[in-house]
Design an enzyme around this catalytic site. Sequence first.
Site, PDB file in Angstrom:
ATOM      1  CE  LYS A  41      -3.228  -2.491   3.041  1.00 58.80           C
ATOM      2  NZ  LYS A  41      -3.471  -2.758   4.344  1.00 58.80           N
ATOM      3  N   GLY A  42       2.038   1.179   0.537  1.00 58.97           N
ATOM      4  CA  GLY A  42       2.963   2.098   0.683  1.00 58.97           C
ATOM      5  C   GLY A  42       3.080   3.064  -0.420  1.00 58.97           C
ATOM      6  CD  GLU A  97       8.247  -0.601  -2.872  1.00 55.31           C
ATOM      7  OE1 GLU A  97       7.614   0.511  -2.074  1.00 55.31           O
ATOM      8  OE2 GLU A  97       8.279  -1.562  -2.727  1.00 55.31           O
ATOM      9  CG  ASP A  98       6.786   2.539   0.631  1.00 55.59           C
ATOM     10  OD1 ASP A  98       7.569   1.703   0.099  1.00 55.59           O
ATOM     11  OD2 ASP A  98       6.000   2.031   1.433  1.00 55.59           O
ATOM     12  CG  ASP A 101      14.878  -0.925   5.108  1.00 55.25           C
ATOM     13  OD1 ASP A 101      15.493  -0.012   5.407  1.00 55.25           O
ATOM     14  OD2 ASP A 101      14.393  -1.921   5.842  1.00 55.25           O
ATOM     15  CE  LYS A 129      14.413   3.762   6.787  1.00 53.58           C
ATOM     16  NZ  LYS A 129      13.825   2.504   7.854  1.00 53.58           N
ATOM     17  CG  PHE A 150      10.190   2.659  11.301  1.00 51.45           C
ATOM     18  CD1 PHE A 150      10.334   1.559  10.614  1.00 51.45           C
ATOM     19  CD2 PHE A 150       8.993   2.923  11.369  1.00 51.45           C
ATOM     20  CE1 PHE A 150       9.364   0.925  10.066  1.00 51.45           C
ATOM     21  CE2 PHE A 150       7.735   2.444  11.118  1.00 51.45           C
ATOM     22  CZ  PHE A 150       8.154   1.154  10.285  1.00 51.45           C
ATOM     23  CB  VAL A 151      10.411   7.473   7.988  1.00 56.47           C
ATOM     24  CG1 VAL A 151      11.776   8.032   8.142  1.00 56.47           C
ATOM     25  CG2 VAL A 151      10.694   6.719   7.036  1.00 56.47           C
ATOM     26  CG  ASP A 157       2.407   0.493   7.701  1.00 63.34           C
ATOM     27  OD1 ASP A 157       3.313   0.400   6.856  1.00 63.34           O
ATOM     28  OD2 ASP A 157       2.041  -0.132   8.520  1.00 63.34           O
ATOM     29  NE  ARG A 163      -0.664   1.702   4.977  1.00 59.09           N
ATOM     30  CZ  ARG A 163       0.577   0.974   4.777  1.00 59.09           C
ATOM     31  NH1 ARG A 163       1.495   1.445   4.105  1.00 59.09           N
ATOM     32  NH2 ARG A 163       0.417  -0.281   5.137  1.00 59.09           N
TER      33      ARG A 163
HETATM   34  P1  IMP Z   1      13.245  -4.109   2.051  1.00 61.32           P
HETATM   35  O1  IMP Z   1      13.684  -2.924   1.099  1.00 61.32           O
HETATM   36  O2  IMP Z   1      12.842  -5.248   1.210  1.00 61.32           O
HETATM   37  O3  IMP Z   1      13.815  -4.287   3.190  1.00 61.32           O
HETATM   38  O4  IMP Z   1      11.520  -3.632   2.263  1.00 61.32           O
HETATM   39  C1  IMP Z   1      11.204  -2.404   2.107  1.00 61.32           C
HETATM   40  C2  IMP Z   1       9.844  -2.270   2.658  1.00 61.32           C
HETATM   41  O5  IMP Z   1       9.860  -2.332   4.104  1.00 61.32           O
HETATM   42  C3  IMP Z   1       9.012  -0.875   2.346  1.00 61.32           C
HETATM   43  O6  IMP Z   1       8.308  -1.137   0.881  1.00 61.32           O
HETATM   44  C4  IMP Z   1       8.167  -0.891   3.536  1.00 61.32           C
HETATM   45  O7  IMP Z   1       7.015  -1.233   3.316  1.00 61.32           O
HETATM   46  C5  IMP Z   1       8.954  -1.228   4.807  1.00 61.32           C
HETATM   47  N1  IMP Z   1       9.823  -0.372   5.114  1.00 61.32           N
HETATM   48  C6  IMP Z   1      11.032  -0.234   5.118  1.00 61.32           C
HETATM   49  N2  IMP Z   1      11.645   0.965   6.232  1.00 61.32           N
HETATM   50  C7  IMP Z   1      10.533   1.447   6.411  1.00 61.32           C
HETATM   51  C8  IMP Z   1      10.339   2.703   7.192  1.00 61.32           C
HETATM   52  O8  IMP Z   1      11.091   3.413   7.619  1.00 61.32           O
HETATM   53  N3  IMP Z   1       9.052   3.121   7.548  1.00 61.32           N
HETATM   54  C9  IMP Z   1       7.792   2.235   7.199  1.00 61.32           C
HETATM   55  N4  IMP Z   1       8.052   1.193   6.378  1.00 61.32           N
HETATM   56  C10 IMP Z   1       9.315   0.844   6.079  1.00 61.32           C
HETATM   57 MG    MG Z   2       6.544  -0.866   0.493  1.00 60.55          MG
END
Ligand code: IMP
Ligand code: MG
Length: 174
Positions: A41-42, A97-98, A101, A129, A150-151, A157, A163
Amino acid sequence: MAENIKVILTEAEVDARIKSMGEQISRDYAGKQVHLVCVLKGGSFFMCELAKRISVPVSLDFMSVTSYGKDTKSSGVVKIIKDLDDSLKGKHVIVVEDIVDSGRTLSYLLELLQQRGPASMALCTLLDKPDRRVVPVNVDYTGFEIPDKFVVGYGLDYNQRYRNLPYIGVVEFD
Ligand code: IMP
Ligand code: MG
């Protein structure tokens, strides 16, 4: 425990950055049609704002994935909860994407979508990040690089809340 949100990127800053990202994409894809793929949803708030700022023809699709992992960590094994409605064949796809990470979810997802035969594929994220990266991901458009905090807000969310905030903030507990 009370939660406070400390603003790190104001609504005006985020809006201005999205506007210039939309302009950049419009220049890069001049003469083409772009197909935006939103990861729910992000990514939804960002995608809607971004789409409004793109001046070349745009089509949209949505998918929902979940990573098998706990809390704020993701394992990189992705399960599709809702797949795209339309084929990607021959389209200029931009995955929206939002946040990137660890990169686990996205590297898996991009590989999966690449197999569907798009004409091109790019990744656009509002936030990155870089300090958290575990799996390398090639990000084509980044809104803001942020530190390892963590944002929330603008689609992001904390336990499904926040959100809808029109800015980006860090959750603080007191
Ligand atoms: P990754 O890059 O596979 O670790 O996962 C990324 C997903 O983790 C993102 O699409 C978000 O849904 C969630 N996520 C990572 N960091 C944050 C944050 O700081 N706040 C909220 N959701 C986060
Ligand atoms: Mg996401």
